[in-house]
Write an enzyme that holds these catalytic residues in place. Structure first.
Site, PDB file in Angstrom:
ATOM      1  N   ASP A   6       0.864  -1.196   0.000  1.00 20.67           N
ATOM      2  CA  ASP A   6       0.000   0.000   0.000  1.00 20.67           C
ATOM      3  C   ASP A   6       0.893   1.237   0.000  1.00 20.67           C
ATOM      4  OD1 ASP A   6      -2.445   1.472   0.035  1.00 20.67           O
ATOM      5  OD2 ASP A   6      -2.044   1.969   2.113  1.00 20.67           O
ATOM      6  N   GLY A  39      -2.780   8.084  -5.143  1.00 20.05           N
ATOM      7  CA  GLY A  39      -3.972   8.268  -5.983  1.00 20.05           C
ATOM      8  C   GLY A  39      -4.116   9.668  -6.558  1.00 20.05           C
ATOM      9  N   CYS A  69      -4.385  -1.932  -2.070  1.00 16.16           N
ATOM     10  CA  CYS A  69      -4.448  -0.538  -2.489  1.00 16.16           C
ATOM     11  C   CYS A  69      -5.364  -0.457  -3.710  1.00 16.16           C
ATOM     12  CB  CYS A  69      -3.027  -0.068  -2.826  1.00 16.16           C
ATOM     13  SG  CYS A  69      -2.960   1.561  -3.604  1.00 16.16           S
ATOM     14  N   CYS A 175     -10.912   2.468  -1.484  1.00 13.39           N
ATOM     15  CA  CYS A 175      -9.526   2.792  -1.116  1.00 13.39           C
ATOM     16  C   CYS A 175      -9.320   2.194   0.269  1.00 13.39           C
ATOM     17  CB  CYS A 175      -9.337   4.309  -1.076  1.00 13.39           C
ATOM     18  SG  CYS A 175      -7.819   4.820  -0.248  1.00 13.39           S
ATOM     19  N   THR A 176      -8.193   1.527   0.469  1.00 17.62           N
ATOM     20  CA  THR A 176      -7.991   0.814   1.737  1.00 17.62           C
ATOM     21  C   THR A 176      -7.776   1.756   2.933  1.00 17.62           C
ATOM     22  OG1 THR A 176      -5.664   0.583   1.126  1.00 17.62           O
ATOM     23  CG2 THR A 176      -7.124  -1.296   0.682  1.00 17.62           C
ATOM     24  N   HIS A 177      -7.576   3.030   2.664  1.00 12.14           N
ATOM     25  CA  HIS A 177      -7.506   3.996   3.771  1.00 12.14           C
ATOM     26  C   HIS A 177      -8.900   4.319   4.319  1.00 12.14           C
ATOM     27  CE1 HIS A 177      -3.357   4.808   2.487  1.00 12.14           C
ATOM     28  NE2 HIS A 177      -3.204   5.501   3.605  1.00 12.14           N
TER      29      HIS A 177
HETATM   30  N1  DGL Z   1      -4.752   2.988   0.105  1.00 13.90           N
HETATM   31  C1  DGL Z   1      -4.579   3.523  -1.227  1.00 13.90           C
HETATM   32  C2  DGL Z   1      -5.755   3.085  -2.089  1.00 13.90           C
HETATM   33  O1  DGL Z   1      -6.389   2.105  -1.727  1.00 13.90           O
HETATM   34  C3  DGL Z   1      -4.369   5.011  -1.132  1.00 13.90           C
HETATM   35  C4  DGL Z   1      -3.653   5.576  -2.321  1.00 13.90           C
HETATM   36  C5  DGL Z   1      -3.060   6.955  -2.045  1.00 13.90           C
HETATM   37  O2  DGL Z   1      -2.026   7.027  -1.386  1.00 13.90           O
HETATM   38  O3  DGL Z   1      -3.655   7.929  -2.547  1.00 13.90           O
HETATM   39  O4  DGL Z   1      -6.047   3.648  -3.130  1.00 13.90           O
END
Ligand code: DGL
Length: 247
Positions: A6, A39, A69, A175-177
């Site tokens: 990620d 992203g 991610c 998004c995993t965040h």
């Molecule tokens: N966790 C990432 C995702 O799932 C975040 C990408 C980012 O850093 O913008 O898209």
């Protein structure tokens, strides 16, 4: 050994369920924090970062990669058909099955980073004849989740405002965040069902990858190890140490 990729702490929302399913697996977590938010970069930049990460995984001898991610999953699906030295599980394909199980007529809202939404890959994977899929880019959410900002509600509500009139029945956290902001997102959409692709991907990885190891966990970051380790320890509720990736 399983590699988890990620841009930062987002992949921990996949690592936690993966650990619950495969407690004895050896895991190498790769956080490209020096390049976050991924992203909001160009497709070419994102793919270049991914190829660095994959080279690292290959050097370390991982046998499978969980691409935790949404941005990387979208870009890799769209632009890169080549075979890798290891099988890769992304967060999009495992979520498709959940989308298929939704009742006819479901209004689905996909939230993602700008690059994920721009690619259109995730939205088309969720599309079915009997349901409508809407997409909304949420540019500031990744940084909010990274910081663990307790007073983010105003920004979240403002970003989600254009989607309120859509009255979605299901909201996909593309998004995993975003699972780290799920209380605020759930509160905004009332009774909509939240779908977490990170959890779907962890289940898919657990069924495909070898979980027999010594339960070793190593965390690597391209950024500053200390702030990453601090935030990750808080999320995982145990103390972890992080190492800086040397190119
Ligand atoms: N966790 C990432 C995702 O799932 C975040 C990408 C980012 O850093 O913008 O898209």
């Amino acid at each position: 050994m399983i590699g988890v990729f990620d841009s930062g702490i987002g992949g921990l929302s996949a690592l936690a369920p993966l650990e619950a399913l495969l407690p004895r697996a050896d895991v190498l977590y790769y956080a490209d924090t020096a390049f976050l938010p991924l992203g909001e970069k160009s497709d070419a930049q994102i793919l270049a970062r991914l190829s660095r990460a994959f080279a690292f995984f290959e050097r370390e001898g991982v046998n499978g990669v969980l691409l935790a991610c949404g941005t990387a999953s979208s870009l890799l699906t769209k632009k890169c058909k080549e075979n890798f030295a290891f099988p890769v599980v992304n967060i999009i394909s495992p979520t498709r099955a959940v989308a298929k199980s939704l009742p006819k007529g479901t209004r689905v809202l996909l939230l993602g980073t700008p690059a994920t939404i721009r690619s259109g890959v995730f939205a088309s994977a969720l599309a079915r004849q009997e349901s409508t899929v809407f997409s909304l880019p949420c540019p500031r959410f990744v940084c909010l989740a990274e910081r663990g900002t307790p007073h983010a509600s105003r920004v979240i509500r403002k970003t989600l405002a254009p989607a309120r009139a859509l009255a979605p029945d299901a909201v996909v956290l593309g998004c995993t965040h975003f699972p780290f902001l799920k209380e605020e997102i759930a509160a905004f959409f009332g009774s909509a069902r939240l779908i977490d692709p990170a959890a779907c991907a962890a289940a898919a990885a657990a069924s495909q990858f070898d979980g027999n190891g010594g339960g070793e966990r190593r965390f690597f970051t391209t950024g500053e190890p200390l702030p990453f380790a601090k935030r990750a320890s808080c999320i995982l509720r145990r103390e972890i140490k992080a190492e800086r990736i040397t190119p």
